[in-house]
Scaffold this motif. Structure first.
Motif, PDB file in Angstrom:
ATOM      1  N   VAL A  86     -13.156  -5.636   0.155  1.00  0.00           N
ATOM      2  CA  VAL A  86     -11.951  -5.137  -0.490  1.00  0.00           C
ATOM      3  C   VAL A  86     -10.939  -4.754   0.580  1.00  0.00           C
ATOM      4  O   VAL A  86     -11.303  -4.210   1.623  1.00  0.00           O
ATOM      5  CB  VAL A  86     -12.283  -3.899  -1.368  1.00  0.00           C
ATOM      6  CG1 VAL A  86     -11.040  -3.312  -1.987  1.00  0.00           C
ATOM      7  CG2 VAL A  86     -13.301  -4.273  -2.438  1.00  0.00           C
ATOM      8  N   ALA A  87      -9.664  -5.030   0.322  1.00  0.00           N
ATOM      9  CA  ALA A  87      -8.587  -4.575   1.203  1.00  0.00           C
ATOM     10  C   ALA A  87      -7.717  -3.600   0.425  1.00  0.00           C
ATOM     11  O   ALA A  87      -7.454  -3.800  -0.762  1.00  0.00           O
ATOM     12  CB  ALA A  87      -7.749  -5.753   1.693  1.00  0.00           C
ATOM     13  N   GLU A  88      -7.296  -2.553   1.102  1.00  0.00           N
ATOM     14  CA  GLU A  88      -6.362  -1.595   0.509  1.00  0.00           C
ATOM     15  C   GLU A  88      -5.157  -1.507   1.426  1.00  0.00           C
ATOM     16  O   GLU A  88      -5.283  -1.159   2.602  1.00  0.00           O
ATOM     17  CB  GLU A  88      -6.990  -0.213   0.345  1.00  0.00           C
ATOM     18  CG  GLU A  88      -6.014   0.763  -0.283  1.00  0.00           C
ATOM     19  CD  GLU A  88      -6.539   2.169  -0.402  1.00  0.00           C
ATOM     20  OE1 GLU A  88      -5.977   2.929  -1.199  1.00  0.00           O
ATOM     21  OE2 GLU A  88      -7.496   2.524   0.311  1.00  0.00           O
ATOM     22  N   ILE A  89      -3.997  -1.829   0.884  1.00  0.00           N
ATOM     23  CA  ILE A  89      -2.757  -1.807   1.653  1.00  0.00           C
ATOM     24  C   ILE A  89      -2.069  -0.478   1.367  1.00  0.00           C
ATOM     25  O   ILE A  89      -1.800  -0.142   0.221  1.00  0.00           O
ATOM     26  CB  ILE A  89      -1.820  -2.971   1.248  1.00  0.00           C
ATOM     27  CG1 ILE A  89      -2.571  -4.299   1.218  1.00  0.00           C
ATOM     28  CG2 ILE A  89      -0.602  -3.022   2.172  1.00  0.00           C
ATOM     29  CD1 ILE A  89      -3.288  -4.670   2.477  1.00  0.00           C
ATOM     30  N   GLY A  90      -1.804   0.284   2.418  1.00  0.00           N
ATOM     31  CA  GLY A  90      -1.188   1.601   2.263  1.00  0.00           C
ATOM     32  C   GLY A  90      -2.196   2.638   1.816  1.00  0.00           C
ATOM     33  O   GLY A  90      -2.081   3.219   0.744  1.00  0.00           O
ATOM     34  N   ALA A  91      -3.212   2.870   2.630  1.00  0.00           N
ATOM     35  CA  ALA A  91      -4.307   3.769   2.271  1.00  0.00           C
ATOM     36  C   ALA A  91      -3.903   5.237   2.251  1.00  0.00           C
ATOM     37  O   ALA A  91      -4.595   6.055   1.642  1.00  0.00           O
ATOM     38  CB  ALA A  91      -5.473   3.562   3.238  1.00  0.00           C
ATOM     39  N   GLY A  92      -2.821   5.600   2.897  1.00  0.00           N
ATOM     40  CA  GLY A  92      -2.389   6.997   2.915  1.00  0.00           C
ATOM     41  C   GLY A  92      -3.455   7.892   3.510  1.00  0.00           C
ATOM     42  O   GLY A  92      -4.020   7.602   4.560  1.00  0.00           O
ATOM     43  N   ALA A 112      -8.854  -1.026   5.292  1.00  0.00           N
ATOM     44  CA  ALA A 112      -7.828  -0.081   4.829  1.00  0.00           C
ATOM     45  C   ALA A 112      -6.694  -0.028   5.844  1.00  0.00           C
ATOM     46  O   ALA A 112      -6.889   0.319   6.997  1.00  0.00           O
ATOM     47  CB  ALA A 112      -8.444   1.299   4.641  1.00  0.00           C
ATOM     48  N   GLN A 113      -5.508  -0.369   5.384  1.00  0.00           N
ATOM     49  CA  GLN A 113      -4.341  -0.449   6.255  1.00  0.00           C
ATOM     50  C   GLN A 113      -3.393   0.710   6.007  1.00  0.00           C
ATOM     51  O   GLN A 113      -3.173   1.117   4.878  1.00  0.00           O
ATOM     52  CB  GLN A 113      -3.618  -1.787   6.004  1.00  0.00           C
ATOM     53  CG  GLN A 113      -2.400  -2.009   6.841  1.00  0.00           C
ATOM     54  CD  GLN A 113      -1.118  -1.486   6.196  1.00  0.00           C
ATOM     55  OE1 GLN A 113      -1.095  -1.087   5.046  1.00  0.00           O
ATOM     56  NE2 GLN A 113      -0.063  -1.454   6.965  1.00  0.00           N
ATOM     57  N   ASN A 114      -2.851   1.226   7.080  1.00  0.00           N
ATOM     58  CA  ASN A 114      -1.761   2.191   7.061  1.00  0.00           C
ATOM     59  C   ASN A 114      -0.785   1.820   8.161  1.00  0.00           C
ATOM     60  O   ASN A 114      -1.178   1.252   9.182  1.00  0.00           O
ATOM     61  CB  ASN A 114      -2.259   3.615   7.342  1.00  0.00           C
ATOM     62  CG  ASN A 114      -2.601   4.373   6.086  1.00  0.00           C
ATOM     63  OD1 ASN A 114      -1.932   4.247   5.068  1.00  0.00           O
ATOM     64  ND2 ASN A 114      -3.662   5.161   6.151  1.00  0.00           N
ATOM     65  N   GLU A 115       0.454   2.146   7.957  1.00  0.00           N
ATOM     66  CA  GLU A 115       1.455   2.041   9.021  1.00  0.00           C
ATOM     67  C   GLU A 115       1.742   3.472   9.445  1.00  0.00           C
ATOM     68  O   GLU A 115       2.539   4.174   8.839  1.00  0.00           O
ATOM     69  CB  GLU A 115       2.710   1.328   8.517  1.00  0.00           C
ATOM     70  CG  GLU A 115       3.664   0.985   9.619  1.00  0.00           C
ATOM     71  CD  GLU A 115       4.762   0.019   9.178  1.00  0.00           C
ATOM     72  OE1 GLU A 115       5.721  -0.119   9.962  1.00  0.00           O
ATOM     73  OE2 GLU A 115       4.669  -0.581   8.096  1.00  0.00           O
ATOM     74  N   SER A 116       1.029   3.931  10.498  1.00  0.00           N
ATOM     75  CA  SER A 116       1.025   5.352  10.848  1.00  0.00           C
ATOM     76  C   SER A 116       2.407   5.908  11.135  1.00  0.00           C
ATOM     77  O   SER A 116       2.655   7.087  10.897  1.00  0.00           O
ATOM     78  CB  SER A 116       0.086   5.613  12.028  1.00  0.00           C
ATOM     79  OG  SER A 116       0.530   4.962  13.172  1.00  0.00           O
ATOM     80  N   GLU A 117       3.320   5.080  11.607  1.00  0.00           N
ATOM     81  CA  GLU A 117       4.674   5.566  11.884  1.00  0.00           C
ATOM     82  C   GLU A 117       5.378   6.029  10.615  1.00  0.00           C
ATOM     83  O   GLU A 117       6.301   6.835  10.672  1.00  0.00           O
ATOM     84  CB  GLU A 117       5.500   4.465  12.559  1.00  0.00           C
ATOM     85  CG  GLU A 117       5.015   4.129  13.942  1.00  0.00           C
ATOM     86  CD  GLU A 117       5.801   2.987  14.574  1.00  0.00           C
ATOM     87  OE1 GLU A 117       6.868   2.613  14.038  1.00  0.00           O
ATOM     88  OE2 GLU A 117       5.355   2.484  15.599  1.00  0.00           O
ATOM     89  N   LEU A 118       4.938   5.531   9.472  1.00  0.00           N
ATOM     90  CA  LEU A 118       5.567   5.901   8.206  1.00  0.00           C
ATOM     91  C   LEU A 118       4.888   7.089   7.533  1.00  0.00           C
ATOM     92  O   LEU A 118       5.384   7.599   6.536  1.00  0.00           O
ATOM     93  CB  LEU A 118       5.561   4.709   7.250  1.00  0.00           C
ATOM     94  CG  LEU A 118       6.280   3.457   7.738  1.00  0.00           C
ATOM     95  CD1 LEU A 118       6.175   2.348   6.702  1.00  0.00           C
ATOM     96  CD2 LEU A 118       7.742   3.758   8.055  1.00  0.00           C
TER      97      LEU A 118
END
Length: 172
Positions: A86-92, A112-118
């Motif tokens: 499973v992939a989760e985009i924007g895991a927070g 699980a992906q996050n864009e830490s700068e955001l």
């Protein structure tokens, strides 16, 4: 209704195929008014989802959020099972990531992906703390741009989950 269609398209993406709605038991289901911007159907939680939510080592604060986040309904709708990728985009902060990790079990994987700068500092700290939990052993954490949320070459996910808030924020 538009976000429901989006969830349907993403909930069965292995080998690039759209989800076969006919294979999901939706008898008597109706669109719910989501509390957490999730487009979910009102369904009876499956026994496996009930077990995931009842695991004794879950954090009390997470348990308190389950009903408002409609986690049982969403996990049941997504039909996440042991051994899945499973992939989760924007895991927070990882609340739902942990539920996914528990649902796929030790033989499954959650990317699980996050864009830490955001992320704000509180969310970054919550994510780091959550990643240290034993239940998160099968999570591959990716810090990258939403434009390239998974590592190059990663494919054959059984499910890809993007919540409505993340989807709107990145223009998907």
């Amino acid at each position: 209704m538009r976000s429901l269609l989006f969830a349907l398209l993403l909930s069965g993406c292995a080998a690039g195929h759209a989800h076969d709605v006919g294979s999901t038991n939706l008898s008597g289901a109706r669109l719910a008014t989501p509390m957490n911007l999730h487009a979910v159907l009102e369904v009876s939680p499956s026994p496996s989802v009930r077990r995931v939510l009842a695991e004794p080592d879950r954090d009390a604060a997470d348990r308190a959020r389950d009903e408002a986040r409609q986690s049982a309904e969403l996990l049941t709708y997504l039909d996440v099972r042991p051994g899945m990728r499973v992939a989760e985009i924007g895991a927070g902060g990882g609340y739902f990531t942990e539920l996914l990790a528990r649902a796929v079990g030790p033989r499954g994987t959650v990317v699980a992906q996050n864009e830490s700068e955001l992320l704000g500092p509180g969310v970054r700290d919550a994510w780091a703390s959550r990643l240290a939990r034993p239940a998160m052993r099968n999570v591959v954490a990716i810090d990258g741009a939403y434009a390239t949320p998974v590592p190059k070459g990663a494919r054959d996910f059984d499910r890809v989950y993007v919540d409505e808030e993340t989807r709107q924020g990145v223009g998907v």
